[in-house]
Design an enzyme around this catalytic site. Sequence first.
Site, short mmCIF file in Angstrom:
data_model
loop_
_atom_site.label_atom_id
_atom_site.label_comp_id
_atom_site.label_asym_id
_atom_site.label_seq_id
_atom_site.Cartn_x
_atom_site.Cartn_y
_atom_site.Cartn_z
CG ASP A 125 -1.95 -1.05 1.33
OD1 ASP A 125 -2.17 -1.86 0.06
OD2 ASP A 125 -2.71 -1.43 2.24
CB ALA A 126 0.34 4.66 -1.78
#
Length: 267
Positions: free
Chosen positions: A129-130
């Site tokens: 995930d960013a």
Amino acid sequence: MRKQFDVTVDQSTTAVDALAGASGLPKQRIKDAMAKGACWWTQKGKQVRLRKAKRELKPGTRIQLFYDDQVLARKPETPTLLENKGRYSVWFKPHGLLSQGSQWGDHCSLLRLAEIELNTPCFLVHRLDADAAGLMLIAHDGKAAAALSELFAGRAMTKIYRARVAGNLMADDLRLDTPLDGKDSISRVTTLSRDEDSYTTDVQVRIETGRKHQIRRHLAGIGHPIVGDRLYGTASAAGLQLTAVELAFRCPVTRKAQVFRLPEQRP
């Protein structure tokens, strides 16, 4: 400004001239957008990024520019190369950095920054995930990418995370197996320490599957969302307190056991 420009040239010209004529944008902005991965064309039957502004285009060539000034203005966080194994490399991805880009650009992605730093082809093996930070593998040829991807798909990759969650959570290899998106999903949670003052708990999470936002959704589902989780809990200026701290597997290239760990740290 967020706009897509789709151009099919009717005479020989350069990419930057074709896009300048279609968009009305200054050529310098177009060159910047192309360098950051916002321009696409078809090469050998496949849609790929076109970065060379002076590329000569033949009549009938179609190019697309996905221009978003806010995306292009973003400054990427800096990843850290931890080890280069030749056919793949191991990186620390900081919070906020994308795993890969989108049609609107890739200059804020680990994949592109690794390609620039190592000056070699880079292939995405898995995602993080960013909002999360931690260890990621990047492959440098198609066969290595396929072999490493198979380890993730076949559950032959040990993946361990650290997270700080809201509330006091007592867990000793607690199995969370609520299906996600109609698919089997397994996370195992162990308490590391608790902080009574902030009413939070540091936990270790080992995941046996890799569903989208799996750890975040599983922990939120038992009433202990990760601190700073803007999607399943409460946003925080400190960001999402989730870090991938260990990857262990049998290397498909050398057949030797490999273990990569981040130094002990809070998530």
